[in-house]
Design an enzyme around this catalytic site. Structure first.
Site, PDB file in Angstrom:
ATOM      1  N   HIS A   1    -102.816 -25.262 -11.807  1.00 52.97           N
ATOM      2  CA  HIS A   1    -104.006 -26.024 -12.214  1.00 52.97           C
ATOM      3  C   HIS A   1    -105.201 -25.648 -11.362  1.00 52.97           C
ATOM      4  O   HIS A   1    -106.309 -25.480 -11.850  1.00 52.97           O
ATOM      5  CB  HIS A   1    -103.752 -27.528 -12.066  1.00 52.97           C
TER       6      HIS A   1
ATOM      7  N   LYS B   1     -96.243 -40.986 -21.948  1.00 51.22           N
ATOM      8  CA  LYS B   1     -95.365 -39.968 -21.373  1.00 51.22           C
ATOM      9  C   LYS B   1     -94.573 -40.452 -20.160  1.00 51.22           C
ATOM     10  O   LYS B   1     -93.764 -39.693 -19.622  1.00 51.22           O
ATOM     11  CB  LYS B   1     -96.215 -38.768 -20.917  1.00 51.22           C
TER      12      LYS B   1
ATOM     13  N   ARG C   1    -100.171 -20.460 -21.193  1.00 48.73           N
ATOM     14  CA  ARG C   1     -99.171 -19.680 -20.485  1.00 48.73           C
ATOM     15  C   ARG C   1     -98.177 -19.029 -21.426  1.00 48.73           C
ATOM     16  O   ARG C   1     -97.695 -17.953 -21.198  1.00 48.73           O
ATOM     17  CB  ARG C   1     -98.402 -20.568 -19.510  1.00 48.73           C
TER      18      ARG C   1
ATOM     19  N   SER D   1     -95.795 -28.637 -14.088  1.00 50.93           N
ATOM     20  CA  SER D   1     -95.519 -29.878 -13.363  1.00 50.93           C
ATOM     21  C   SER D   1     -94.046 -30.250 -13.496  1.00 50.93           C
ATOM     22  O   SER D   1     -93.427 -30.738 -12.544  1.00 50.93           O
ATOM     23  CB  SER D   1     -96.401 -31.003 -13.909  1.00 50.93           C
TER      24      SER D   1
END
Lengths: 174, 174, 174, 174, 174, 174
Positions: free
Chosen positions: D27, D51, D100, D138
């Site tokens: 990040h 979430k 990504r 993460s």
């Protein structure tokens, strides 16, 4: 041929490279999005001799110029060589690429990593075309034209004319 | 050449277009699935001059006819031009395409969107080949044949014969 | 040409096939990983006449030999024909392939399934190159070289020399 | 909570939204790339109650602030609601997203199309993280930490401390 | 609950199964495409207890019925159990699924192969939604609604009302 | 729990880690392939508390042991913690992973890169399951079983019995 230009100030210059064989409404929509984000946009028509384009380098250059005429902050150049070096010589901070599909994504990712290796200070930035042009590519346009289909909603008028001429020629040669 | 036919009634006609260079057991399995779903299936062998096929247009047409012989409700035609216009002229409501892999999917998606744009009333319908043929493509068949491998489980017997002849020729020319 | 060899014992022999047009540091990194896993590694330089490689079959063979010189347990051979048959004739149990991207994955999957069909006892094993070489392919190397870029960090020194010669030739012929 | 701000001039403001649960070096690398491209970067830490994040909204906000401390032109805010409306209220022209992998791509594409529908004047711009952080997320960081692994090269020091505390708690509760 | 029905004739019956939590304009567009292709379309609202849907099974069933009211040849049923068995008991020849993205594709492929294994005579047929709904999913609709966004162009009016009620409830419970 | 073992010689030890919730014929086929390639195969049943597996850690361990009984060179262990550290402590040179689909590929790639970062000497090796099991996953098995379908061709007999018991329980709790 690599364009040379001076960039003394802190303007954010972006390059949008491509073969544009021919330029489509999808490309034009991407240009219009990009000019809102950066101070100057240089559309670089690559020679791409290896790919055997339908239109000559010069035809493509003129086609792109005509199609982008009147959009402010846009300049069209001819380009042969390494994109990373072009970016450096133009003091461009950004390379613009359009992303439509997963297959685009992987190829573009590879190119972007390679360009980053060659010019660390240049960032590749990916934009999404309008949803209406997601299915559109230069290849699709050529396919339709060669088969006698109507491409007038897919490319600007000047390209319609040029494609019609090419289609007639390629039909003759078959 | 575009086939012409009258469809006064409400029959559901589907087109299965392709280059069939050569036709494989995967194609045949798809035809067999499609005939269960629609009232008539027109297999359209496209000219595809751009792709430089191994077999001539006529050879491919005859090969497909021979391979599908005896399957009811199937007709084979030669086709050159726009698929959307062929569908319209045949009053076909459906275009059949096989899906094997992600890369197929993206290309097919693009084609289907473009065809929908050109002929709103025609729907592209995707079918899955038998699992046994998921790895099979015309390209793979040609590769094996050219290298002297056995393709008899991958294509119908008539294609084995024709491929053998071609392989001998291409070997000579190398 | 298919290499012949005797494998009376239970050694685990692996084949790493490829066009190597030219060999890159990515390929070399994969060879180095593979030699840790198997008892012998045979690098098979395929003729690949269909793809029209930049370097001749013999040039590529010599290039690969030179580049892998000194890595123990590695042998380089020239190979024309079916990979499955080569594996069988060499009593190799394993085919090594590198995986970099999703598009690699699908093609490799198809090839591996086909090879398994032709030689059940041979397993295709996929390895991942070093992260630094994920963006690297023979095509990218040729692109950079043709455009006058520096490839000295991407390929071994002997390849740099050979590419420079080729680039000069291809420039002349444009 | 939606931040309010005045943007009378023609500054190019970009938003980088995320859950940052926790913020990683990936990040941070993206933030550093983005600040070179735009005049101001607003990092928006979303509540994301659905979430069930490991860290509370406020913990994540403080974590991000601490980690980006000293990078010029960056502001961190807390954000709950619709991203498109946040962009509009902040007069931001750009939403920044990192790409990504292919799976990222498809989800991001969908989000970007939806945001464009809701706020036509806001462009989603995709950037690529440094190659070294392509494998980093993460989720991966949390996995390693929970299993007692060393995350000190993956996240900033303050996150290491906070993760260690969380890992101890989650171990206790198992 | 599995619907029972008699199909003595040769009608082509298709099933369109889903959770429909909630039904969107994308689903409705797919239904409209499917009814042109088959003689009868049975929309099967699955219980899907595992996924913890936002709306109850009965709410979803009523929502779907209301939204598809007036489309000829469509019947809505509640469904719990194996799709392959439902198809068999309804004498349906076809399972309809929508394809939007690569990630859809892989999951759908797996499901279709499994269903084929369980009921060989049932074919899974994939259709493409209208381009305008490619970005649309039930999850996206719920996200926007919960964050107070306008979903009136994405779902039918009756769903807008029901979502508003749910959104108020979920807001209260946060 | 991490198994401890001595590996004084140069044996090639491979680890096949997984949740195995439950073990399927796809997993077993992969084990059978892997034992031909390496000298010893350690199947590591991970705790995976975060994923809330259907079967307890111990149930899964016993299930895997029973299912692999009689395959030479295979050992089953329970495993909680970091895979890279397990590999190191077992002196394993190889981590085995199965690849079925593009979505597998991306996740596996990320994991493999992370494991390589943590243990440079351990190589992740990807194998392809038999074509017949490409559509098979533990999730699919659970789905079918819960809905009363027949899973006897998808898992070994002992798993059929255990799934039946679970399915009855989960039905009761609905």
């Amino acid at each position: 041929m690599v364009a040379k230009r001076i960039n003394g100030n802190k303007q954010k210059i972006a390059i949008y490279p491509g073969t544009f064989d021919p330029i489509t409404r999808g490309h034009i929509s991407l240009v219009q999005r990009a000019v809102h984000l950066f101070d100057q946009l240089i559309v670089a028509v690559s020679k791409n001799a290896g790919k055997a384009p339908l239109f000559s380098w010069n035809q493509r250059y003129l086609m792109v110029r005509k199609s982008l005429e009147g959009i402010p902050k846009v300049e069209v150049i001819k380009f042969d060589g390494l994109l990373a070096e072009l970016a450096r010589s133009l003091k461009a901070r950004v390379i613009i690429r359009g992303l439509r599909a997963v297959s685009d994504f992987e190829f573009e990712f590879q190119m972007a990593l390679m360009n980053r290796k060659m010019a660390r200070e240049v960032e590749t930035v990916f934009l999404m075309p309008s949803l209406s042009w997601v299915y559109l590519s230069s290849t699709v346009v050529k396919d339709i034209a060669v088969n006698g289909g109507d491409i007038s909603t897919l490319v600007p008028p000047s390209v319609v004319t040029m494609m019609a001429r090419k289609a007639r020629q390629s039909k003759k040669n078959r």
